[in-house]
Motif scaffolding. Structure first.
Motif, PDB file in Angstrom:
ATOM      1  N   ASP A   1     -53.653   7.692   0.186  1.00  0.00           N
ATOM      2  CA  ASP A   1     -54.535   7.150  -0.849  1.00  0.00           C
ATOM      3  C   ASP A   1     -53.963   5.811  -1.276  1.00  0.00           C
ATOM      4  O   ASP A   1     -53.047   5.292  -0.626  1.00  0.00           O
ATOM      5  N   GLU A   2     -54.468   5.263  -2.394  1.00  0.00           N
ATOM      6  CA  GLU A   2     -54.096   3.881  -2.739  1.00  0.00           C
ATOM      7  C   GLU A   2     -52.603   3.676  -2.990  1.00  0.00           C
ATOM      8  O   GLU A   2     -52.103   2.571  -2.858  1.00  0.00           O
TER       9      GLU A   2
ATOM     10  N   LEU B   1     -51.007  -2.368  -5.512  1.00  0.00           N
ATOM     11  CA  LEU B   1     -51.060  -3.667  -4.816  1.00  0.00           C
ATOM     12  C   LEU B   1     -50.008  -3.747  -3.711  1.00  0.00           C
ATOM     13  O   LEU B   1     -50.314  -4.132  -2.581  1.00  0.00           O
ATOM     14  N   THR B   2     -48.761  -3.362  -4.016  1.00  0.00           N
ATOM     15  CA  THR B   2     -47.721  -3.448  -2.973  1.00  0.00           C
ATOM     16  C   THR B   2     -48.026  -2.462  -1.841  1.00  0.00           C
ATOM     17  O   THR B   2     -47.839  -2.779  -0.669  1.00  0.00           O
ATOM     18  N   ALA B   3     -48.538  -1.283  -2.199  1.00  0.00           N
ATOM     19  CA  ALA B   3     -48.871  -0.295  -1.154  1.00  0.00           C
ATOM     20  C   ALA B   3     -49.955  -0.855  -0.233  1.00  0.00           C
ATOM     21  O   ALA B   3     -49.821  -0.818   0.992  1.00  0.00           O
TER      22      ALA B   3
ATOM     23  N   GLU C   1     -35.612   9.047  -5.601  1.00  0.00           N
ATOM     24  CA  GLU C   1     -36.384   8.070  -6.375  1.00  0.00           C
ATOM     25  C   GLU C   1     -35.617   6.760  -6.372  1.00  0.00           C
ATOM     26  O   GLU C   1     -34.490   6.668  -6.876  1.00  0.00           O
ATOM     27  N   GLY C   2     -36.206   5.728  -5.796  1.00  0.00           N
ATOM     28  CA  GLY C   2     -35.584   4.409  -5.754  1.00  0.00           C
ATOM     29  C   GLY C   2     -36.135   3.529  -6.861  1.00  0.00           C
ATOM     30  O   GLY C   2     -36.801   4.006  -7.781  1.00  0.00           O
ATOM     31  N   LYS C   3     -35.864   2.241  -6.754  1.00  0.00           N
ATOM     32  CA  LYS C   3     -36.288   1.301  -7.799  1.00  0.00           C
ATOM     33  C   LYS C   3     -37.792   1.070  -7.775  1.00  0.00           C
ATOM     34  O   LYS C   3     -38.387   0.836  -8.803  1.00  0.00           O
ATOM     35  N   SER C   4     -38.393   1.154  -6.587  1.00  0.00           N
ATOM     36  CA  SER C   4     -39.831   0.870  -6.538  1.00  0.00           C
ATOM     37  C   SER C   4     -40.666   1.896  -5.797  1.00  0.00           C
ATOM     38  O   SER C   4     -41.884   1.766  -5.731  1.00  0.00           O
ATOM     39  N   LYS C   5     -40.005   2.920  -5.237  1.00  0.00           N
ATOM     40  CA  LYS C   5     -40.763   3.950  -4.535  1.00  0.00           C
ATOM     41  C   LYS C   5     -40.097   5.314  -4.726  1.00  0.00           C
ATOM     42  O   LYS C   5     -38.916   5.380  -5.057  1.00  0.00           O
ATOM     43  N   ILE C   6     -40.902   6.372  -4.479  1.00  0.00           N
ATOM     44  CA  ILE C   6     -40.355   7.733  -4.516  1.00  0.00           C
ATOM     45  C   ILE C   6     -40.657   8.388  -3.167  1.00  0.00           C
ATOM     46  O   ILE C   6     -41.784   8.269  -2.665  1.00  0.00           O
TER      47      ILE C   6
ATOM     48  N   ILE D   1     -43.257  -3.996   3.416  1.00  0.00           N
ATOM     49  CA  ILE D   1     -43.254  -5.468   3.456  1.00  0.00           C
ATOM     50  C   ILE D   1     -44.346  -5.890   2.485  1.00  0.00           C
ATOM     51  O   ILE D   1     -45.527  -5.583   2.685  1.00  0.00           O
ATOM     52  N   SER D   2     -43.950  -6.539   1.413  1.00  0.00           N
ATOM     53  CA  SER D   2     -44.909  -6.903   0.368  1.00  0.00           C
ATOM     54  C   SER D   2     -44.340  -8.102  -0.404  1.00  0.00           C
ATOM     55  O   SER D   2     -43.204  -8.509  -0.139  1.00  0.00           O
TER      56      SER D   2
END
Ligand code: ADP
Ligand code: UDP
Length: 234
Positions: free
Chosen positions: A72-73, A46-48, A6-11, A191-192
């Motif tokens: 999925d989203e 949104l970032t995904a 688990e990172g700061k913005s993704k798992i 990339i976001s």
């Protein structure tokens, strides 16, 4: 599925296939090495979505990416890469740390893109390193560094062309690369607007600086980027 990291913005989750991962985009956002933290409903979505559109565009233009399938989203199935422990940064215009580090005025456009390498290590604040650090510390070989630079400059050119179509400047960005099972260098991570600086024609900031500097609601800002990219029908 087992949570691997688990990172700061993704798992990252394992899948039945040992060469694949499922990546979940979280709603969390952090800045200044996690000193500032928040969570916003729909931020991960949104970032995904933005990252998926950009990766699809890059793949169509000959860049190898990790994406296998958008599930999925907020979830993407990707090739599991052996990541280089590096944050590769390109700067087209001066902003962020280079302004503080070298005293360059924010907004100064560079004659050619500046390529930087940081060692991805939160304990030491992702320090800037050079080619020799990479090679001597076994982070990447000379040949891999050459290829990393080549692919990064190509991605920069493609991003500039993509965002020009929606009147947005690519000020700077960070990417992460890794090796797939056949040892090909592949674009991983995301990339976001979380990992790039985007400015509109009036130099309005349309990225994570809105959170860093308390300028705007980032979900409203990221939605502007998403809708503009969606209008291109990539
Ligand atoms: P951080 O580790 O900086 O907190 P994230 O929350 O974005 O970042 O976590 C995602 C992690 O997954 C990062 O460490 C990144 O290097 C890693 N990663 C991204 N794409 C892949 C991939 N295709 N294969 C293996 N690891 C990946
Ligand atoms: N960046 C990132 N993750 C990091 C560090 C930087 O995505 O851990 C991105 C950042 O959003 C910007 C670019 O890399 O688009 C250059 O960042 P900079 O070195 O200016 O650092 P910052 O201002 O983020 O401290």
């Amino acid at each position: 599925m087992e949570k691997l990291y688990e990172g700061k913005s993704k798992i990252c989750y394992s899948t039945k296939n040992e060469n694949e991962l499922k990546i979940f985009f979280k709603n969390d956002v952090t800045a200044f090495n996690s000193l500032k933290k928040a969570s916003y409903e729909s931020k991960g979505l949104l970032t995904a979505k933005i990252s998926n559109i950009i990766f699809k565009y890059l793949e169509k233009n000959g860049v190898k990416t990790h994406t296998i399938k958008v599930l999925d989203e907020q979830n993407v199935l990707v090739k599991k890469l052996k990541m280089f422990p590096l944050e590769i940064i390109i700067r087209n215009v001066a902003a962020g740390s280079i302004v503080k580090r070298l005293g360059i005025e924010q907004g100064t456009a560079f004659d050619k893109p500046i390529f930087e390498i940081c060692y991805k290590n939160d304990t030491y604040g992702d320090p800037l390193i050079n080619d020799d650090h990479c090679v001597v510390l076994n982070l990447a070989t000379v040949k891999q560094l050459e290829e990393i630079k080549k692919v990064t400059l190509k991605i920069n050119q493609l991003l500039i062309e993509l965002f020009k179509q929606i009147n947005i400047k690519v000020v700077d960005f960070k990417i992460e690369l890794g090796l797939d099972k056949d040892n090909n260098i592949c674009l991983g991570d995301e990339i976001s607007p979380d990992t790039c600086r985007f400015w509109d024609q009036n130099n309005r900031k349309l990225d994570k600086d809105c959170f860093r500097e308390d300028l705007d609601d980032i979900t409203a800002i990221y939605l502007i980027i998403l809708e503009k990219l969606e209008s291109l029908n990539i």
